[in-house]
Write a protein that holds these residues in place. Structure first.
Motif, short mmCIF file in Angstrom:
data_model
loop_
_atom_site.label_atom_id
_atom_site.label_comp_id
_atom_site.label_asym_id
_atom_site.label_seq_id
_atom_site.Cartn_x
_atom_site.Cartn_y
_atom_site.Cartn_z
N GLY A 1 103.37 -46.69 38.62
CA GLY A 1 104.48 -46.26 39.46
C GLY A 1 104.06 -45.15 40.41
O GLY A 1 104.45 -45.13 41.59
N ASP A 2 103.24 -44.22 39.91
CA ASP A 2 102.71 -43.16 40.78
C ASP A 2 101.85 -43.76 41.89
O ASP A 2 101.93 -43.34 43.05
CB ASP A 2 101.88 -42.18 39.96
CG ASP A 2 102.73 -41.30 39.06
OD1 ASP A 2 103.95 -41.25 39.27
OD2 ASP A 2 102.16 -40.68 38.14
N SER B 1 94.76 -39.39 39.23
CA SER B 1 95.88 -39.55 38.30
C SER B 1 95.65 -38.76 37.01
O SER B 1 96.58 -38.16 36.46
CB SER B 1 96.09 -41.03 37.98
OG SER B 1 96.58 -41.72 39.09
N ARG C 1 98.13 -35.86 35.33
CA ARG C 1 98.76 -36.07 34.03
C ARG C 1 98.17 -35.22 32.92
O ARG C 1 98.88 -34.82 31.99
CB ARG C 1 98.68 -37.55 33.66
CG ARG C 1 99.57 -38.40 34.54
CD ARG C 1 99.50 -39.87 34.25
NE ARG C 1 100.55 -40.54 35.01
CZ ARG C 1 101.77 -40.82 34.57
NH1 ARG C 1 102.09 -40.51 33.32
NH2 ARG C 1 102.65 -41.43 35.33
N ARG D 1 102.02 -46.77 43.12
CA ARG D 1 102.87 -47.46 44.10
C ARG D 1 103.55 -46.47 45.03
O ARG D 1 103.71 -46.73 46.23
CB ARG D 1 103.92 -48.30 43.36
CG ARG D 1 103.38 -49.60 42.78
CD ARG D 1 104.53 -50.54 42.39
NE ARG D 1 105.31 -49.98 41.29
CZ ARG D 1 105.07 -50.22 40.00
NH1 ARG D 1 104.07 -51.02 39.67
NH2 ARG D 1 105.82 -49.68 39.06
N GLU D 2 103.96 -45.32 44.49
CA GLU D 2 104.60 -44.31 45.33
C GLU D 2 103.65 -43.79 46.40
O GLU D 2 104.03 -43.65 47.57
CB GLU D 2 105.10 -43.15 44.46
CG GLU D 2 105.77 -42.04 45.26
CD GLU D 2 106.28 -40.92 44.38
OE1 GLU D 2 106.43 -39.78 44.88
OE2 GLU D 2 106.53 -41.16 43.17
N SER E 1 105.22 -36.59 34.82
CA SER E 1 105.75 -37.50 35.83
C SER E 1 106.79 -38.41 35.20
O SER E 1 106.66 -38.85 34.05
CB SER E 1 104.62 -38.34 36.42
OG SER E 1 105.13 -39.30 37.33
N ALA E 2 107.82 -38.71 35.95
CA ALA E 2 108.87 -39.61 35.46
C ALA E 2 108.44 -41.06 35.55
O ALA E 2 109.06 -41.94 34.95
CB ALA E 2 110.16 -39.40 36.25
N ASN E 3 107.38 -41.32 36.31
CA ASN E 3 106.90 -42.69 36.51
C ASN E 3 105.71 -42.99 35.60
O ASN E 3 105.06 -42.09 35.07
CB ASN E 3 106.48 -42.91 37.97
CG ASN E 3 107.63 -42.76 38.93
OD1 ASN E 3 108.78 -43.05 38.59
ND2 ASN E 3 107.33 -42.29 40.14
N SER E 4 105.39 -44.26 35.50
CA SER E 4 104.13 -44.66 34.89
C SER E 4 103.00 -44.40 35.88
O SER E 4 103.24 -44.07 37.05
CB SER E 4 104.17 -46.15 34.54
OG SER E 4 104.28 -46.93 35.73
#
Length: 420
Positions: free
Chosen positions: A200-201, A70, A74, A203-204, A194-197
């Motif tokens: 969230g990444d 991650s 990021r 979980r995806e 990324s548009a997610n937290s």
């Protein structure tokens, strides 16, 4: 010569990452294989404390791969690679300079965290930079990694003639040089936000059932590959009665890798699906344990050099087949991983994949170790080899099943030229 020509055909960033992996494996393997002996014999620590120090290092690395992946997505892979190499410099330096338990635990945490950072970041950078030449890039990556894994223990053995601190300082020095090289030469790449937290990444990626199923199916690959450091060296020593026989196993594998890895990848990449070759490689890895299994329990050769060499042949044949299976499967596995999701999450996908592989290696080695002990007690020395055969065939069947269910992403395959 062809390998050198292929290397020169890649951008400078990829060439640097290949050299980086060579240095990473040299630095790692000249120190870590001898760490337990240093802790127990030089420092006089109990077996329990040695286990804690080694376990902390392993847990810090295997448990944090997802965080490293991650961070790569990021912050940018370049920054994470540099940070990882710098942390390992400090960690290995602590091993050289500190004897207290607090310092040793700090060294273990830092060196493990370093691996968790730069392992997924390097593969993410390589995958994004190589474009459609991912398979060749990862094939060369495997060549440099395997070469480093051979040179490292040899250099470590020589440095131990001085003392352990010489090994640790040399390893720290290698990572210091790598840190500077990445900072000076490795180009920075723009990071797509990324548009997610972060959660969230995660979980995806975890919610990508096809990817998770593929990672689980590959459990056998990492279990079998780890037997290059456990079961096969033990089998070589038992067959020949010579501790140095394990080094012959690594030498044969490294030379074969240097000669054939790129040829194999280039020959297969445009002939059939990636899943076909991954499954074939896993099958070959499993079958590699049959030759040693046929002579397991035959006893140690006592008739001189000729008999020892003859006794080692089945083990060497198994090691050669195992290396060939890895050479067939591994580049396509690494090429396939980023194709499961968005390019912005390449590091996270690699991170989760290596979390699964770390758990697989730990559980698999436990199973193989148990079967070695159980087989020895029951007079069934074939048992651990049969376990590895089962791991290989099960993984191959799993990948083939996923392919039939159209779960795996398709790679672009160029048509094979037809002679005029």
């Amino acid at each position: 010569m062809r390998t050198w020509h292929e290397i020169r055909g890649f951008p400078l960033a990829i060439r640097l990452l290949l050299v980086n992996q060579l240095g990473v494996n040299i630095g790692f393997y000249l120190l870590i294989p001898y760490l337990a002996v240093h802790l127990s014999e030089d420092l006089g620590l109990s077996a329990a404390v040695v286990g804690i120090v080694l376990g902390v290092r392993n847990l810090s690395q295997q448990g944090l791969f997802l965080i490293g992946g991650s961070a790569s997505d990021r912050l940018g892979a370049r920054k994470v690679i540099i940070a990882g190499c710098a942390l390992r410099t400090v960690g290995f330096g602590f091993f050289a300079l500190g004897d207290g338990l607090t310092v040793l635990l700090a060294a273990s945490v830092l060196s493990g965290l370093a691996g968790a950072l730069f392992n997924p970041a390097v593969r993410s950078y390589l995958a994004l930079e190589a474009g459609e030449r991912k398979a060749e890039a990862f094939a060369l990556f495997n060549v440099f990694a395997t070469t480093g894994a051979l040179i490292g223990p040899l250099l470590g053995s020589a440095l131990l003639l001085v003392d352990f601190r010489a090994s640790a300082l040399t390893a720290a020095g290698i990572f210091a040089v790598l840190t500077v090289a990445q900072a000076v030469v490795l180009p920075a790449r723009e990071v797509t936000p990324s548009a997610n937290s972060v959660l969230g990444d995660w979980r995806e990626v975890i919610g990508n059932r096809g990817f998770v199923a593929f990672a689980v199916a590959m459990v056998g690959m990492f279990t079998m590959e780890n037997q290059l450091y456990l079961l096969l060296p033990d089998g070589a020593r038992r067959a020949t009665g010579w501790d140095g026989a394990a080094g012959i196993v690594f030498l044969v594998g490294t030379l074969t890798n240097l000669w054939l890895q790129l040829r194999i990848t280039r020959a297969l990449k445009n002939r059939g699906s990636r899943a076909r070759w991954i499954s074939a490689g896993l099958t070959l890895m499993g079958l590699a344990f049959i030759p040693p299994m046929t002579v397991a329990g035959a006893g140690t050769a006592h008739g001189g050099v000729g008999d020892a060499a003859l006794g080692a042949l089945p083990v060497l044949a198994g090691a050669l087949l195992l290396y060939l299976g890895v050479m067939i499967a591994q580049p396509f596995v690494l090429e396939l991983i980023p194709r499961f999701g968005r390019p912005e999450l390449t590091g996270t996908y690699f991170g989760l994949f290596y979390v699964v592989s770390g758990i697989a290696a730990a559980v698999g080695n436990t199973v193989v170790g148990w079967s070695m002990d159980a087989g020895q007690r029951a007079g069934a020395q074939w048992l651990p080899w049969a376990c590895c055969l089962a791991f290989g065939l099960a993984s191959a069947a799993g990948v083939a099943w996923l392919h039939r269910r159209r779960v795996l992403p398709a790679a672009q395959v160029a048509p094979v030229p037809v002679p005029a």
